[in-house]
Scaffold this motif. Structure first.
Motif, PDB file in Angstrom:
ATOM      1  N   ALA A   1      -5.027  11.634  11.438  1.00  0.00           N
ATOM      2  CA  ALA A   1      -3.835  12.147  10.760  1.00  0.00           C
ATOM      3  C   ALA A   1      -3.967  13.646  10.537  1.00  0.00           C
ATOM      4  O   ALA A   1      -5.081  14.154  10.343  1.00  0.00           O
ATOM      5  CB  ALA A   1      -3.651  11.431   9.429  1.00  0.00           C
ATOM      6  N   ALA A   2      -2.842  14.358  10.558  1.00  0.00           N
ATOM      7  CA  ALA A   2      -2.841  15.790  10.227  1.00  0.00           C
ATOM      8  C   ALA A   2      -3.396  15.952   8.814  1.00  0.00           C
ATOM      9  O   ALA A   2      -3.147  15.114   7.946  1.00  0.00           O
ATOM     10  CB  ALA A   2      -1.424  16.335  10.317  1.00  0.00           C
ATOM     11  N   PRO A   3      -4.156  17.041   8.568  1.00  0.00           N
ATOM     12  CA  PRO A   3      -4.834  17.206   7.281  1.00  0.00           C
ATOM     13  C   PRO A   3      -3.882  17.184   6.084  1.00  0.00           C
ATOM     14  O   PRO A   3      -4.249  16.719   5.016  1.00  0.00           O
ATOM     15  CB  PRO A   3      -5.508  18.569   7.397  1.00  0.00           C
ATOM     16  CG  PRO A   3      -5.490  18.937   8.825  1.00  0.00           C
ATOM     17  CD  PRO A   3      -4.443  18.127   9.511  1.00  0.00           C
ATOM     18  N   ASP A   4      -2.666  17.674   6.280  1.00  0.00           N
ATOM     19  CA  ASP A   4      -1.726  17.758   5.152  1.00  0.00           C
ATOM     20  C   ASP A   4      -0.772  16.566   5.096  1.00  0.00           C
ATOM     21  O   ASP A   4       0.244  16.619   4.424  1.00  0.00           O
ATOM     22  CB  ASP A   4      -0.927  19.058   5.261  1.00  0.00           C
ATOM     23  CG  ASP A   4      -0.223  19.190   6.609  1.00  0.00           C
ATOM     24  OD1 ASP A   4      -0.508  18.358   7.502  1.00  0.00           O
ATOM     25  OD2 ASP A   4       0.598  20.102   6.779  1.00  0.00           O
ATOM     26  N   LEU A   5      -1.092  15.519   5.800  1.00  0.00           N
ATOM     27  CA  LEU A   5      -0.171  14.380   5.873  1.00  0.00           C
ATOM     28  C   LEU A   5      -0.005  13.706   4.507  1.00  0.00           C
ATOM     29  O   LEU A   5      -0.983  13.413   3.825  1.00  0.00           O
ATOM     30  CB  LEU A   5      -0.697  13.354   6.887  1.00  0.00           C
ATOM     31  CG  LEU A   5       0.363  12.365   7.352  1.00  0.00           C
ATOM     32  CD1 LEU A   5       1.103  12.912   8.563  1.00  0.00           C
ATOM     33  CD2 LEU A   5      -0.262  11.027   7.688  1.00  0.00           C
TER      34      LEU A   5
ATOM     35  N   ARG B   1       2.031  15.027  13.569  1.00  0.00           N
ATOM     36  CA  ARG B   1       1.524  14.332  12.376  1.00  0.00           C
ATOM     37  C   ARG B   1       0.175  13.665  12.615  1.00  0.00           C
ATOM     38  O   ARG B   1      -0.454  13.177  11.692  1.00  0.00           O
ATOM     39  CB  ARG B   1       2.555  13.318  11.884  1.00  0.00           C
ATOM     40  CG  ARG B   1       3.773  14.014  11.278  1.00  0.00           C
ATOM     41  CD  ARG B   1       4.876  13.063  10.993  1.00  0.00           C
ATOM     42  NE  ARG B   1       5.506  12.592  12.228  1.00  0.00           N
ATOM     43  CZ  ARG B   1       6.676  11.961  12.265  1.00  0.00           C
ATOM     44  NH1 ARG B   1       7.330  11.732  11.145  1.00  0.00           N
ATOM     45  NH2 ARG B   1       7.200  11.576  13.424  1.00  0.00           N
ATOM     46  N   HIS B   2      -0.240  13.631  13.879  1.00  0.00           N
ATOM     47  CA  HIS B   2      -1.580  13.126  14.193  1.00  0.00           C
ATOM     48  C   HIS B   2      -2.081  13.764  15.476  1.00  0.00           C
ATOM     49  O   HIS B   2      -1.328  14.454  16.169  1.00  0.00           O
ATOM     50  CB  HIS B   2      -1.596  11.589  14.263  1.00  0.00           C
ATOM     51  CG  HIS B   2      -0.844  11.019  15.426  1.00  0.00           C
ATOM     52  ND1 HIS B   2      -0.932   9.704  15.782  1.00  0.00           N
ATOM     53  CD2 HIS B   2       0.018  11.590  16.320  1.00  0.00           C
ATOM     54  CE1 HIS B   2      -0.168   9.483  16.835  1.00  0.00           C
ATOM     55  NE2 HIS B   2       0.414  10.592  17.174  1.00  0.00           N
ATOM     56  N   SER B   3      -3.371  13.570  15.760  1.00  0.00           N
ATOM     57  CA  SER B   3      -3.956  14.139  16.989  1.00  0.00           C
ATOM     58  C   SER B   3      -5.120  13.255  17.424  1.00  0.00           C
ATOM     59  O   SER B   3      -5.490  12.317  16.713  1.00  0.00           O
ATOM     60  CB  SER B   3      -4.448  15.563  16.720  1.00  0.00           C
ATOM     61  OG  SER B   3      -5.453  15.526  15.732  1.00  0.00           O
ATOM     62  N   GLY B   4      -5.678  13.591  18.562  1.00  0.00           N
ATOM     63  CA  GLY B   4      -6.880  12.887  19.026  1.00  0.00           C
ATOM     64  C   GLY B   4      -6.667  11.399  19.282  1.00  0.00           C
ATOM     65  O   GLY B   4      -7.468  10.568  18.871  1.00  0.00           O
TER      66      GLY B   4
ATOM     67  N   VAL C   1      -1.842   0.772  10.859  1.00  0.00           N
ATOM     68  CA  VAL C   1      -2.793   0.795   9.749  1.00  0.00           C
ATOM     69  C   VAL C   1      -3.134   2.255   9.472  1.00  0.00           C
ATOM     70  O   VAL C   1      -3.390   3.030  10.395  1.00  0.00           O
ATOM     71  CB  VAL C   1      -4.111   0.043  10.094  1.00  0.00           C
ATOM     72  CG1 VAL C   1      -4.935  -0.189   8.829  1.00  0.00           C
ATOM     73  CG2 VAL C   1      -3.841  -1.280  10.783  1.00  0.00           C
ATOM     74  N   TYR C   2      -3.130   2.625   8.201  1.00  0.00           N
ATOM     75  CA  TYR C   2      -3.443   4.001   7.808  1.00  0.00           C
ATOM     76  C   TYR C   2      -4.473   3.946   6.685  1.00  0.00           C
ATOM     77  O   TYR C   2      -4.255   3.262   5.680  1.00  0.00           O
ATOM     78  CB  TYR C   2      -2.157   4.693   7.341  1.00  0.00           C
ATOM     79  CG  TYR C   2      -2.343   6.102   6.845  1.00  0.00           C
ATOM     80  CD1 TYR C   2      -3.031   7.033   7.608  1.00  0.00           C
ATOM     81  CD2 TYR C   2      -1.819   6.503   5.625  1.00  0.00           C
ATOM     82  CE1 TYR C   2      -3.189   8.340   7.161  1.00  0.00           C
ATOM     83  CE2 TYR C   2      -1.968   7.811   5.173  1.00  0.00           C
ATOM     84  CZ  TYR C   2      -2.657   8.714   5.943  1.00  0.00           C
ATOM     85  OH  TYR C   2      -2.815  10.000   5.510  1.00  0.00           O
TER      86      TYR C   2
ATOM     87  N   PHE D   1      -5.134   6.760  11.770  1.00  0.00           N
ATOM     88  CA  PHE D   1      -4.202   5.669  12.075  1.00  0.00           C
ATOM     89  C   PHE D   1      -4.842   4.746  13.091  1.00  0.00           C
ATOM     90  O   PHE D   1      -5.607   5.185  13.957  1.00  0.00           O
ATOM     91  CB  PHE D   1      -2.922   6.215  12.722  1.00  0.00           C
ATOM     92  CG  PHE D   1      -2.046   7.001  11.804  1.00  0.00           C
ATOM     93  CD1 PHE D   1      -1.299   6.381  10.816  1.00  0.00           C
ATOM     94  CD2 PHE D   1      -1.952   8.383  11.947  1.00  0.00           C
ATOM     95  CE1 PHE D   1      -0.473   7.111   9.976  1.00  0.00           C
ATOM     96  CE2 PHE D   1      -1.128   9.125  11.108  1.00  0.00           C
ATOM     97  CZ  PHE D   1      -0.389   8.482  10.125  1.00  0.00           C
ATOM     98  N   LEU D   2      -4.499   3.478  12.989  1.00  0.00           N
ATOM     99  CA  LEU D   2      -4.721   2.541  14.089  1.00  0.00           C
ATOM    100  C   LEU D   2      -3.376   1.860  14.268  1.00  0.00           C
ATOM    101  O   LEU D   2      -2.786   1.373  13.297  1.00  0.00           O
ATOM    102  CB  LEU D   2      -5.807   1.511  13.759  1.00  0.00           C
ATOM    103  CG  LEU D   2      -6.086   0.483  14.876  1.00  0.00           C
ATOM    104  CD1 LEU D   2      -7.542   0.015  14.841  1.00  0.00           C
ATOM    105  CD2 LEU D   2      -5.166  -0.727  14.796  1.00  0.00           C
ATOM    106  N   GLN D   3      -2.871   1.911  15.496  1.00  0.00           N
ATOM    107  CA  GLN D   3      -1.575   1.276  15.744  1.00  0.00           C
ATOM    108  C   GLN D   3      -1.676   0.312  16.907  1.00  0.00           C
ATOM    109  O   GLN D   3      -2.313   0.608  17.926  1.00  0.00           O
ATOM    110  CB  GLN D   3      -0.511   2.341  16.039  1.00  0.00           C
ATOM    111  CG  GLN D   3       0.905   1.769  16.079  1.00  0.00           C
ATOM    112  CD  GLN D   3       1.984   2.827  16.242  1.00  0.00           C
ATOM    113  OE1 GLN D   3       1.749   3.879  16.819  1.00  0.00           O
ATOM    114  NE2 GLN D   3       3.173   2.531  15.753  1.00  0.00           N
TER     115      GLN D   3
END
Ligand SMILES: Cc1cc2nc3c(=O)[nH]c(=O)nc-3n(C[C@H](O)[C@H](O)[C@H](O)COP(=O)(O)O)c2cc1C
Length: 130
Positions: A10-14, A69-72, A40-41, A46-48
């Motif tokens: 997740a992005a650090p500021d999420l 909003r997410h990466s990697g 799942v967060y 995240f796991l989707q």
């Protein structure tokens, strides 16, 4: 039909609002695209699990790769399926708020019965992280 399970950071500021907006977009878009699954967060990752027609999933994966909003994104599973594991879930949110010791047991109760045993194990292991 195809099923993909991925994890991402997740992005650090999420914030919670961001997660709500993701779920709103899923509720808006997934039915028309024939996509079901769960998200799942754990506050950091995240796991989707997404499942549906091949083309819908490829398009969504392309959108997800562009979403700040997410990466990697790392795909843990990507395979053909005969039937859905989450047919009742447009995109169920499984937010992990409990302490780590009880998360795994709580998540185990929520996961659909039709899910492959090995994938189930992976998801429960993810729940124990952080
Ligand atoms: C972790 C994560 C999971 C997402 N899952 C979905 C999804 O299942 N369906 C969806 O339409 N958008 C999902 N999104 C949002 C998409 O990346 C994209 O922002 C959205 O599809 C754009 O929809 P809109 O054009 O209706 O605003 C997700 C985003 C993130 C960060």
């Amino acid at each position: 039909m195809r099923q993909i399970v991925y994890i991402s950071t997740a992005a650090p500021d999420l914030g919670r609002d961001d997660v709500s907006q993701v779920l709103d977009a899923s509720a808006r878009n997934n039915p028309g695209r024939g996509i079901t699954g769960f998200l799942v967060y754990n506050g950091q990752n995240f796991l989707q699990l997404i499942e549906g027609p091949e083309e819908s999933l490829s398009n969504l994966m392309a959108e997800l790769a562009r979403d700040p909003r997410h990466s990697g994104i790392v795909r843990l599973e990507d395979h053909a399926i005969g039937q859905r594991a989450c047919s009742d879930w447009v995109m169920k949110s499984l937010v992990l708020t409990d302490d780590i010791a009880t998360r795994e047991a709580n998540l185990a109760k929520l996961l659909p019965a039709g899910i492959d045993q090995q994938i189930r194990r992976t998801i429960l292991n993810f729940a124990a992280l952080n």
